[in-house]
Design a protein around this motif. Structure first.
Motif, PDB file in Angstrom:
ATOM      1  N   GLY A 170      20.401   6.695 -13.506  1.00 39.70           N
ATOM      2  CA  GLY A 170      20.605   5.139 -12.889  1.00 39.70           C
ATOM      3  C   GLY A 170      22.236   4.917 -13.220  1.00 39.70           C
ATOM      4  N   HIS A 171      23.036   5.909 -13.291  1.00 44.75           N
ATOM      5  CA  HIS A 171      24.493   5.555 -13.603  1.00 44.75           C
ATOM      6  C   HIS A 171      25.090   5.047 -12.280  1.00 44.75           C
ATOM      7  CE1 HIS A 171      24.518   6.516 -17.518  1.00 44.75           C
ATOM      8  NE2 HIS A 171      24.184   7.775 -17.497  1.00 44.75           N
ATOM      9  N   PRO A 172      26.427   4.488 -12.187  1.00 45.47           N
ATOM     10  CA  PRO A 172      27.205   3.966 -11.173  1.00 45.47           C
ATOM     11  C   PRO A 172      27.448   4.943 -10.142  1.00 45.47           C
ATOM     12  CG  PRO A 172      28.283   3.318 -13.077  1.00 45.47           C
ATOM     13  CD  PRO A 172      27.033   3.996 -13.365  1.00 45.47           C
ATOM     14  N   ARG A 173      27.729   4.572  -8.767  1.00 45.60           N
ATOM     15  CA  ARG A 173      27.827   5.799  -7.943  1.00 45.60           C
ATOM     16  C   ARG A 173      29.142   6.541  -8.149  1.00 45.60           C
ATOM     17  NH1 ARG A 173      25.308   5.009  -3.045  1.00 45.60           N
ATOM     18  NH2 ARG A 173      26.863   5.705  -1.551  1.00 45.60           N
ATOM     19  N   TRP A 174      30.250   5.898  -8.597  1.00 43.37           N
ATOM     20  CA  TRP A 174      31.456   6.684  -9.138  1.00 43.37           C
ATOM     21  C   TRP A 174      31.211   7.565 -10.114  1.00 43.37           C
ATOM     22  CZ3 TRP A 174      32.480   6.814 -14.054  1.00 43.37           C
ATOM     23  CH2 TRP A 174      32.522   5.691 -14.876  1.00 43.37           C
ATOM     24  N   PHE A 175      30.026   7.504 -10.991  1.00 48.36           N
ATOM     25  CA  PHE A 175      29.826   8.472 -12.015  1.00 48.36           C
ATOM     26  C   PHE A 175      29.055   9.783 -11.432  1.00 48.36           C
ATOM     27  CE2 PHE A 175      28.012   8.205 -16.710  1.00 48.36           C
ATOM     28  CZ  PHE A 175      28.218   9.525 -16.859  1.00 48.36           C
ATOM     29  N   ILE A 176      28.317   9.349 -10.587  1.00 47.68           N
ATOM     30  CA  ILE A 176      27.585  10.429  -9.807  1.00 47.68           C
ATOM     31  C   ILE A 176      28.476  11.133  -8.888  1.00 47.68           C
ATOM     32  CG2 ILE A 176      25.809  10.974  -8.145  1.00 47.68           C
ATOM     33  CD1 ILE A 176      24.811   7.923  -8.590  1.00 47.68           C
ATOM     34  N   LEU A 177      29.457  10.736  -8.271  1.00 50.60           N
ATOM     35  CA  LEU A 177      30.436  11.201  -7.477  1.00 50.60           C
ATOM     36  C   LEU A 177      31.177  12.286  -8.713  1.00 50.60           C
ATOM     37  CD1 LEU A 177      31.751  12.052  -5.078  1.00 50.60           C
ATOM     38  CD2 LEU A 177      33.208   9.922  -5.202  1.00 50.60           C
ATOM     39  N   TYR A 200      41.728   8.203  -5.935  1.00 51.82           N
ATOM     40  CA  TYR A 200      40.274   8.069  -5.451  1.00 51.82           C
ATOM     41  C   TYR A 200      39.222   7.533  -6.274  1.00 51.82           C
ATOM     42  CZ  TYR A 200      42.789  10.570  -1.845  1.00 51.82           C
ATOM     43  OH  TYR A 200      44.112  10.845  -0.999  1.00 51.82           O
ATOM     44  N   LEU A 201      39.291   7.838  -7.687  1.00 51.09           N
ATOM     45  CA  LEU A 201      38.243   7.569  -8.499  1.00 51.09           C
ATOM     46  C   LEU A 201      38.646   6.681  -9.686  1.00 51.09           C
ATOM     47  CD1 LEU A 201      36.464  10.945  -9.212  1.00 51.09           C
ATOM     48  CD2 LEU A 201      35.751   9.109  -7.631  1.00 51.09           C
ATOM     49  N   PRO A 202      37.690   5.686 -10.202  1.00 52.93           N
ATOM     50  CA  PRO A 202      38.012   4.813 -11.232  1.00 52.93           C
ATOM     51  C   PRO A 202      38.487   5.809 -12.428  1.00 52.93           C
ATOM     52  CG  PRO A 202      35.667   4.607 -10.568  1.00 52.93           C
ATOM     53  CD  PRO A 202      36.249   5.517  -9.806  1.00 52.93           C
ATOM     54  N   LEU A 247      21.729  16.175   0.570  1.00 48.99           N
ATOM     55  CA  LEU A 247      23.000  16.112   1.211  1.00 48.99           C
ATOM     56  C   LEU A 247      23.528  14.797   1.971  1.00 48.99           C
ATOM     57  CD1 LEU A 247      24.763  18.375   0.334  1.00 48.99           C
ATOM     58  CD2 LEU A 247      24.182  19.387   2.327  1.00 48.99           C
ATOM     59  N   PRO A 248      22.628  14.064   2.739  1.00 52.83           N
ATOM     60  CA  PRO A 248      22.795  12.876   3.204  1.00 52.83           C
ATOM     61  C   PRO A 248      23.465  11.929   2.247  1.00 52.83           C
ATOM     62  CG  PRO A 248      21.026  13.608   4.210  1.00 52.83           C
ATOM     63  CD  PRO A 248      21.320  14.511   2.956  1.00 52.83           C
ATOM     64  N   PHE A 249      22.805  11.770   1.200  1.00 51.60           N
ATOM     65  CA  PHE A 249      23.189  10.786   0.027  1.00 51.60           C
ATOM     66  C   PHE A 249      24.724  11.195  -0.231  1.00 51.60           C
ATOM     67  CE2 PHE A 249      24.041  10.058  -4.454  1.00 51.60           C
ATOM     68  CZ  PHE A 249      23.725   8.805  -4.597  1.00 51.60           C
ATOM     69  N   TYR A 250      25.039  12.357  -0.580  1.00 54.36           N
ATOM     70  CA  TYR A 250      26.355  12.977  -1.023  1.00 54.36           C
ATOM     71  C   TYR A 250      27.411  12.820   0.158  1.00 54.36           C
ATOM     72  CZ  TYR A 250      24.255  14.055  -5.620  1.00 54.36           C
ATOM     73  OH  TYR A 250      23.732  13.687  -6.584  1.00 54.36           O
ATOM     74  N   HIS A 251      27.077  13.131   1.190  1.00 54.90           N
ATOM     75  CA  HIS A 251      27.990  12.646   2.411  1.00 54.90           C
ATOM     76  C   HIS A 251      28.546  11.273   2.340  1.00 54.90           C
ATOM     77  CE1 HIS A 251      26.751  16.383   4.601  1.00 54.90           C
ATOM     78  NE2 HIS A 251      27.717  16.708   4.227  1.00 54.90           N
ATOM     79  N   GLU A 252      27.474  10.358   2.191  1.00 56.79           N
ATOM     80  CA  GLU A 252      27.949   9.149   2.360  1.00 56.79           C
ATOM     81  C   GLU A 252      28.594   8.547   1.055  1.00 56.79           C
ATOM     82  OE1 GLU A 252      25.388   5.281   2.212  1.00 56.79           O
ATOM     83  OE2 GLU A 252      24.512   6.408   3.594  1.00 56.79           O
ATOM     84  N   SER A 282      32.195   9.892   1.211  1.00 55.13           N
ATOM     85  CA  SER A 282      32.803   9.235   2.248  1.00 55.13           C
ATOM     86  C   SER A 282      33.381   7.792   1.711  1.00 55.13           C
ATOM     87  CB  SER A 282      32.304   9.072   3.593  1.00 55.13           C
ATOM     88  OG  SER A 282      31.650  10.185   4.282  1.00 55.13           O
ATOM     89  N   GLU A 283      32.696   7.254   0.888  1.00 55.53           N
ATOM     90  CA  GLU A 283      32.795   5.796   0.424  1.00 55.53           C
ATOM     91  C   GLU A 283      34.107   6.039  -0.510  1.00 55.53           C
ATOM     92  OE1 GLU A 283      29.300   4.536  -1.718  1.00 55.53           O
ATOM     93  OE2 GLU A 283      30.574   3.024  -3.196  1.00 55.53           O
ATOM     94  N   PHE A 284      34.276   6.983  -1.257  1.00 51.14           N
ATOM     95  CA  PHE A 284      35.539   7.234  -1.979  1.00 51.14           C
ATOM     96  C   PHE A 284      36.929   7.883  -1.692  1.00 51.14           C
ATOM     97  CE2 PHE A 284      32.071   5.626  -4.917  1.00 51.14           C
ATOM     98  CZ  PHE A 284      32.629   4.939  -5.919  1.00 51.14           C
ATOM     99  N   PHE A 285      36.494   8.788  -0.857  1.00 54.41           N
ATOM    100  CA  PHE A 285      37.458   9.762  -0.335  1.00 54.41           C
ATOM    101  C   PHE A 285      37.924   9.542   1.192  1.00 54.41           C
ATOM    102  CE2 PHE A 285      36.329  11.599  -4.252  1.00 54.41           C
ATOM    103  CZ  PHE A 285      37.572  11.960  -4.760  1.00 54.41           C
ATOM    104  N   PRO A 286      38.869   9.599   1.715  1.00 52.41           N
ATOM    105  CA  PRO A 286      39.260   9.814   3.128  1.00 52.41           C
ATOM    106  C   PRO A 286      38.666  11.253   3.454  1.00 52.41           C
ATOM    107  CG  PRO A 286      41.293  10.125   1.990  1.00 52.41           C
ATOM    108  CD  PRO A 286      40.287   9.542   0.990  1.00 52.41           C
TER     109      PRO A 286
END
Ligand SMILES: [Fe+2]
Ligand SMILES: [Fe+2]
Length: 290
Positions: free
Chosen positions: A120-127, A213-215, A273-278, A281-285
């Motif tokens: 349940g960690h935040p999205r930036w942590f997963i990325l 790009y990341l916190p 994979l779809p989750f990771y594509h999104e 793209s949320e953090f990187f160009p």
């Protein structure tokens, strides 16, 4: 074939059968059920290849070498690529090994990030978990194993005996430079790790790639995840500042996911994979500098 013409045996420059052999050694070293005494006997967990790898790493990572490699790679002058192109490229690393028993590099990245996601960690942590070992492409750029993986340590100051295999530092040319062998060496007391050169490897490279790009918490995880002497053994506190101390809480939070997610079940790459594509793209160009 004429002896003189035969290429040097691969083993000489590549004592690890594959890069993951270093990661496996680290997870064995820190197996949760290990007693303190078993822990201190880490040398018995290292096969001859791993030991030779550390010998090469500790004797050749000098301050001059680190400066040269940072100059070469940290300006990100190797062109633009997407995160996905780089992940595919990294995957070519294991093509030669047995596909039935070995997880691909992308699978290791996904196993790490999926266990972070499950907690349940935040999205930036997963990325961050997904990206953390992308710097291993250095190996595909032609860098020797000892310049890509291995526990990192500060250069230009005294070596801590909390770094594994500290005896190998005696043969590092920097060991003979008195200026580099005081406690602070070329640094100021508590100057902060941003001013300290660590031995060069995949941590620093992926940090540079992701830095815009990341916190900051995620960037600390990327940059210092192999700095075990500091995040596991509290060495080198005299070079860290208050801010590093606070950020290292995040490096420590990340470490178990790196160490222990490997044994888990194979990720269903197609499904996630779809989750990771999104997420990417949320953090990187689309394309970034490498
Ligand atoms: Fe790593
Ligand atoms: Fe890893």
């Amino acid at each position: 074939m004429n002896e003189a013409l035969r290429p040097a045996p691969r083993k000489e420059n590549a004592p690890l059968k594959e890069l993951d052999e270093w990661d496996d050694f680290v997870s064995t070293r820190y197996r949760p059920e290990k007693s303190e005494e078993q822990f201190r006997n880490y040398r018995t967990d290292a096969n001859p290849g791993v030991t030779e790898f550390y010998r090469q790493n500790h004797t050749q990572q000098t301050i001059d070498f680190v400066r040269k490699k940072k100059e070469e790679y940290c300006g990100l002058k190797r062109g633009k690529k997407s995160i996905w192109e780089m992940a595919e490229y990294l995957n070519t690393l294991v093509d030669e090994s047995d596909p039935d028993t070995d997880l691909s590099q992308i699978e290791h990245l996904l196993q790490t990030s999926e266990s972070i996601r499950k907690d349940g960690h935040p999205r930036w942590f997963i990325l961050t978990g997904f990206l953390h070992d992308l710097g291993k492409v250095l190996c595909l750029y032609g860098e020797p194993q000892w310049a890509v993986v291995g526990d990192t340590f500060p250069v230009g100051c005294a070596y801590s005996d909390q770094v594994v295999f500290p005896e190998f530092f005696a043969a590092n040319p920097d060991a003979k430079v008195p200026e580099y062998q005081t406690e602070n060496g070329i640094y100021e007391h508590h100057c902060g790790l941003d001013k300290v050169h660590l031995s060069f490897g995949h941590d620093e490279y992926v940090y540079q790639v992701a830095r815009n790009y990341l916190p900051e918490e995620g960037l600390y995880m990327l940059r210092f995840h192999s700095f075990y002497a500091a995040h596991r053994h509290n060495a080198y506190r005299h070079l860290m500042n208050e801010h590093d101390e606070q950020m290292f809480a995040w490096v420590r939070k990340f470490n178990p996911y790196d160490l222990y997610s490997k044994g888990r079940e194979r990720p269903d790459v197609k499904a996630i994979l779809p989750f990771y594509h999104e997420l990417v793209s949320e953090f990187f160009p689309d394309r970034i500098d490498w």
